[in-house]
Design an enzyme around this catalytic site. Structure first.
Site, PDB file in Angstrom:
ATOM      1  N   LYS A 329       0.835  -1.209   0.000  1.00  0.00           N
ATOM      2  CA  LYS A 329       0.000   0.000   0.000  1.00  0.00           C
ATOM      3  C   LYS A 329       0.868   1.258   0.000  1.00  0.00           C
ATOM      4  CE  LYS A 329      -3.009   0.623   3.533  1.00  0.00           C
ATOM      5  NZ  LYS A 329      -3.024   1.952   4.183  1.00  0.00           N
ATOM      6  N   GLY A 402      -5.259   7.780   5.388  1.00  0.00           N
ATOM      7  CA  GLY A 402      -4.396   8.731   6.077  1.00  0.00           C
ATOM      8  C   GLY A 402      -3.144   9.021   5.273  1.00  0.00           C
ATOM      9  N   ASP A 623       1.817  -1.321  11.714  1.00  0.00           N
ATOM     10  CA  ASP A 623       0.501  -1.693  11.193  1.00  0.00           C
ATOM     11  C   ASP A 623       0.125  -3.138  11.514  1.00  0.00           C
ATOM     12  OD1 ASP A 623       0.112   0.804  10.121  1.00  0.00           O
ATOM     13  OD2 ASP A 623       0.967   0.273   8.176  1.00  0.00           O
ATOM     14  N   LYS A 650      -4.770   5.357  14.805  1.00  0.00           N
ATOM     15  CA  LYS A 650      -4.823   4.749  13.467  1.00  0.00           C
ATOM     16  C   LYS A 650      -6.271   4.767  12.974  1.00  0.00           C
ATOM     17  CE  LYS A 650      -0.483   3.886  12.961  1.00  0.00           C
ATOM     18  NZ  LYS A 650       0.269   4.626  11.933  1.00  0.00           N
ATOM     19  N   ARG A 654      -6.636   1.272  17.972  1.00  0.00           N
ATOM     20  CA  ARG A 654      -6.391  -0.169  17.817  1.00  0.00           C
ATOM     21  C   ARG A 654      -6.109  -0.874  19.144  1.00  0.00           C
ATOM     22  NH1 ARG A 654      -3.245  -0.079  11.928  1.00  0.00           N
ATOM     23  NH2 ARG A 654      -5.201  -0.030  10.760  1.00  0.00           N
TER      24      ARG A 654
END
Ligand code: S3P
Length: 743
Positions: A329, A402, A623, A650, A654
C-alpha cells in the site's frame, strides 16, 4: 438519524395529481396511518376511480376547494407547468392552517409561481422534489415503498416556517426517504446537470440519427452502446418538455459548459491529440465509480447499521499452499505521486487496487494527470513534471486513507492553486496537526477542522522555505509529507526521526533520479532537481502478508509460502517479533526489485510464547499489531507491548478496539495508555466490532483458526481499502471466513 417530527395523528392529507409520484406519496401515507384521511384530487375520472379501488386514497373529491377546506397538508403533484394555475387557484381559497408542498422536478419556477399567487412568500409552503421517477407512470403504478432509500430534496426559503419544514421533512422520512435541504438555485443547477442534460442528450442523439437518410442502416447496427445511452429517450416527452421550459436558465448554463467540453473533444479528434482523448476517457471511466463510492460512504456514515458488512469466521482449519498477497500500500501510493510529478511515462506493476491507493490515483486524475489503468495491477502514468499539476475541480476526497491525506498535504502546500482534502468518517477523526504544524513553519497556509482534524484547506501560491524538523513521533507519513514539500521549498529540507520509519519515499525519490541524502536518522532533500519517469514493480505488502504469517503460525499443521513479499528492513518488525515468540519463518529466494528487497516467506505452525515486545521494533511493525495481538492470545504466557501510543490514532483506536474484541472472545487483555497486556489462553466465539478498521476485521478472521466457536465480525467493508481479495485468498489458504450469508 433524528426521529421524524410528525405529530401522532394529523387531520386530512390532500394529494392533488394522482400520477406515479402523487399516488405513491398518498399510498405510503395511508399505509403509515399518519393522517385521519387521505383524499385525492385529479382531473381524470378513471384515475380517481382507480385510486380508490387500489387503496391509494380513502376517497376522491372533484371539487378542489372542498377537498382543501380544513386540510392539514396539501401535496401538489401535478405536471410542473400546471403548477402555476393550481397555485393561483389555491391562493383564492381560505386554506386555514394547511401546509402546502409539492414534488416538481424544477424548483425556481414553482417558487416564482407561488410568490405570484400568494403575493409574496408563503411561510407555509415547503417546496420539494423526490428523486424517484421511473419508466412507469400513472396511479396504477403507485407504490408505497417508492421513496424508500431515495433522495428527497426540500428547498425551503428564508421565510419558510421551520415547523412547516420539519413536518414535511418528517413525512418523507416516514416513507423511508433520505431528505436533504438545498437552496432553490442550487437544486435547479444540480438537477440540470445530473438529470436534465442527460435526457436532452439522449433525445437529441436519437433524433439526430433518426433524421439521417441512412437511418435504417444506423438503427439496424446500433448495438449495446446506443441502446444503453438512449434508454432515457423513451421517457415521457410532455413531462420533459415541461421540465426544460421550467428550468430554462439552469439547463442553458449546463448545456453551454457541456458544449465547450464537446468542442474541446472535437478539436482533439481533429488534431489527432490522443493524450487529450485518453485524459478525458480515463477520468470519465473512473469518475462514476468514484462518485458512487463517495456517496455510498456518506450513506454508510448515516446508516452505519443497515450497511454493516459482517464476516463470519468458523473455528478451526490449517493453512497450506503458496499465495501472493496484493501489492504494498505504501509503495503503491508513492508510485502514483512520484510518477505524476515525473517527466515522462512511468509504468507500475503490482499496484494495489485497494480503495486507499485508488483514492490517491483519483486525486492525481482530478489534478489533470492522465493515468491509465489499473488493470491487473498495471498502471501507466503520464507524468506532468513537478510544476504540471492543475487545480482540481473540487475538494480531493481520499476516503479512509491517512497516507493520501498526509503525503498530499505536503505536496499540495507547494502548488500554485488552492486545494481541500476531505475523507470519510474514520479519517475525519484523525490528527492532522502533525503535518499542518511543520508545514506552516515552512511557510504553508493550511486550515484544519476543529482540533486539527480534516478537512485540510491548503492555500496555494505560498513561498515555502526548507527547514530542519525534529519529528516528535516516529511517523513515515510526516517525514514523507515534509520531504515532498521540500521538493518545492527554497533551500534544504531535512527531517530527523526519533526512530527508524519506513523509507519508501526516500528510496523511490532516488529511483526517479531525485537526490536524497540519508545520514543516520536524518533525511534531506533540496529543491531544484527533477524526477524522471521509471519502471516500478510493487512487491507484495508485508502488512497484508502479516495476517497469514500469524495464521499459519497459530494453526496446527500449517505450512504456507507467501511469495514476493517486500522485506524492506523498516517494515520487517512483524517477522522479528514473531520469531522472538518462537515462530518458524524462513526467508527464501531473497532478491531486490526496483530498489526494494523482496523474498518468499515460508511459515510453519509453531508453539508461540508470550514476550515483552522490544520497543525499538514498534515503528517497524506499526501496522501489524492487531494481528500480533492475536498471536499473543494464542501464545503461552504473557505478552506486553509498550511505547505504542500511536496505535490509538490509526484507522481506529487499535489498542481499545482489539482489547474489547479479545475480551469478548474470552481472552484476558488489558489496555494500557501506550500498549496492552495479553495473557495467552483459549479463544471462544462471539461478536466483535472492527469499527471500520480493515486490519481489525482481518485480525479477528485469523483468530478463528484457534477459536472454539464462530466469530462474527461487524463492520468489515473497509477491508477493501488495503486487501480487496482478502476473503478469496483466506479461503484458498485455509481460513474458514466468508461474508455472512455468502459462505
Ligand atoms: C505509512 C506510514 C505509517 C503506517 C501507514 C502507512 C506510510 O503511518 O501506519 O499505514 O505509507 O507512510 P505513520 O507514519 O503515521 O506511522
Amino acid at each position: 438519524m433524528s426521529a421524524p417530527s410528525v405529530p401522532a395523528k394529523l387531520g386530512r392529507l390532500v394529494v392533488v395529481g394522482l400520477g406515479l409520484i402523487g399516488g405513491s406519496f398518498a399510498k405510503g401515507m395511508r399505509e403509515k396511518g399518519l393522517f385521519g384521511e387521505v383524499v385525492g384530487v385529479d382531473l381524470d375520472a378513471e384515475s380517481r376511480r382507480l385510486a380508490v379501488e387500489l387503496g391509494v386514497v380513502d376517497r376522491c373529491e372533484t371539487d378542489l376547494a372542498a377537498a382543501c377546506q380544513g386540510a392539514a397538508v396539501i401535496q401538489l403533484a401535478v405536471p410542473i407547468l400546471a403548477m402555476e394555475k393550481l397555485l393561483a387557484q389555491l391562493a383564492r381559497f381560505d386554506l386555514g392552517d394547511a401546509l402546502l408542498t409539492d414534488v416538481g422536478s424544477a424548483k425556481g419556477n414553482v417558487v416564482r409561481a407561488a410568490r405570484l399567487a400568494f403575493a409574496g412568500d408563503n411561510p407555509r409552503f415547503v417546496p420539494g422534489h423526490p428523486i424517484a421517477g421511473s419508466e412507469q407512470s400513472g396511479v396504477e403504478a403507485a407504490n408505497a415503498g417508492l421513496f424508500r432509500r431515495h433522495k428527497v430534496i426540500l428547498t425551503p426559503l428564508d421565510s419558510t416556517d421551520p415547523a412547516a419544514l420539519a413536518l414535511i421533512d418528517g413525512l418523507w422520512r416516514a416513507l423511508g426517504a433520505d431528505v436533504e435541504h438545498m437552496q432553490v438555485e442550487h437544486h435547479d443547477q444540480v438537477l440540470a446537470a445530473t438529470s436534465h442534460l442527460p435526457h436532452l442528450l439522449a433525445f437529441t442523439l436519437v433524433d439526430s440519427l433518426a433524421k439521417r437518410s441512412e437511418n435504417l442502416e444506423i438503427f439496424r447496427y446500433a448495438a449495446g452502446g446506443f441502446r444503453d445511452f438512449t434508454r432515457i429517450a423513451g421517457s415521457d416527452p410532455v413531462m420533459w418538455h415541461d421540465i426544460f421550459l421550467a428550468n430554462r436558465e439552469a439547463v442553458l448554463r449546463t448545456l453551454d459548459a457541456f458544449r465547450d467540453d464537446l468542442d474541446a473533444l472535437r478539436d482533439a479528434v481533429d488534431a489527432g491529440d490522443g493524450h487529450q482523448l485518453l485524459g478525458v476517457f480515463t477520468r470519465a471511466r473512473v469518475a462514476r465509480e468514484h462518485f458512487s463510492k463517495i456517496l455510498a460512504r456518506r450513506a454508510y456514515v448515516d446508516a452505519m447499521h443497515s450497511n454493516d458488512l459482517i464476516f463470519l469466521a468458523n473455528p478451526g482449519g490449517s493453512l497450506s499452499g503458496r499465495i501472493r498477497v496484493p501489492g504494498d500500500k505504501s509503495i503503491s501510493h508513492r508510485s502514483i505521486m512520484l510518477g505524476s510529478l515525473a517527466e515522462g511515462t512511468t509504468e507500475v506493476e503490482g499496484f494495489l487496487e485497494g480503495e486507499d491507493a485508488l483514492a490517491t490515483l483519483q486525486a492525481f486524475r482530478d489534478m489533470g494527470v492522465v493515468i491509465e489503468g489499473p488493470h491487473h495491477g498495471r498502471v501507466t502514468i503520464h507524468g506532468v513534471g513537478l510544476n504540471g499539476l492543475k487545480p482540481p475541480p473540487g475538494p480531493l476526497y481520499v476516503g479512509n486513507s491517512g497516507t493520501s491525506m498526509r503525503l498530499l498535504s505536503g505536496l499540495l502546500a507547494g502548488q500554485p492553486f488552492d486545494t481541500t482534502l476531505t475523507g470519510d468518517a474514520s479519517l475525519s477523526k484523525r490528527p492532522m496537526n502533525r503535518v499542518a504544524k511543520p508545514l506552516r513553519e515552512m511557510g504553508a497556509i493550511i486550515e484544519t477542522g476543529p482540533e486539527g482534524r480534516p478537512p485540510l484547506t491548503i492555500k496555494g501560491g505560498q513561498r515555502l522555505t526548507g527547514m530542519h524538523y525534529e519529528m516528535p513521533m516516529a511517523s513515515a507519513q510526516v517525514k514523507s509529507c515534509l520531504l515532498l514539500a521540500g521538493l518545492y521549498a527554497a533551500g534544504e529540507t531535512a527531517v530527523t526521526e526519533p526512530a527508524p520509519t519506513r523509507d519508501h519515499t526516500e528510496r523511490m525519490l532516488r529511483g526517479f533520479g531525485y537526490p536524497v541524502a540519508v545520514d543516520g536518522s536524518v533525511a534531506r532533500v533540496e529543491s531544484g532537481h527533477k524526477l524522471s519517469a521509471t519502471h516500478i514493480e510493487v512487491p507484495a505488502d508485508i502488512s497484508s502478508a502479516a495476517f497469514f504469517l500469524v495464521a499459519a503460525s497459530i494453526a496446527e499443521g500449517s505450512e504456507l509460502v507467501l511469495e514476493h513479499v517486500g522485506i524492506n528492513p523498516t517494515r520487517t518488525g512483524v517477522i522479528d517479533i514473531l520469531k522472538l515468540m518462537g515462530a518458524d519463518i524462513s526467508l527464501e529466494n531473497q532478491r531486490e526489485v526496483g530498489g526494494e528487497p523482496v523474498a518468499d516467506l515460508r511459515v510453519r505452525a509453531a508453539k508461540l510464547k508470550g514476550i515483552d515486545i522490544p520497543e525499538d521494533l514498534v515503528p517497524l511493525a506499526i501496522d501489524e499489531f492487531p494481528v500480533l495481538f492475536i498471536a499473543a492470545a494464542c501464545a503461552e504466557g504473557r505478552t506486553v507491548l509498550r511505547g505504542a501510543e500511536e496505535l490509538r490514532v490509526k484507522e481506529s483506536d487499535r489498542i481499545q478496539v482489539m482489547a474489547d474484541g479479545l475480551l469478548a472472545l474470552g481472552v484476558k487483555a488489558e489496555p494500557t495508555p501506550d500498549g496492552i497486556i495479553i495473557d495467552g489462553g483459549p479463544i471462544g466465539g462471539g461478536e466483535v466490532w472492527s469499527h471500520g478498521d480493515h486490519r481489525i476485521a482481518m485480525s479477528f478472521s485469523v483468530a478463528s483458526l484457534r477459536a472454539t466457536a464462530p466469530i462474527r465480525i461487524h463492520d468489515c467493508a473497509n477491508v477493501a481499502t488495503s486487501f480487496p481479495n482478502f476473503l478469496g485468498l483466506a479461503a484458498q489458504a485455509g481460513i474458514r471466513v466468508a461474508e455472512e450469508g455468502k459462505a
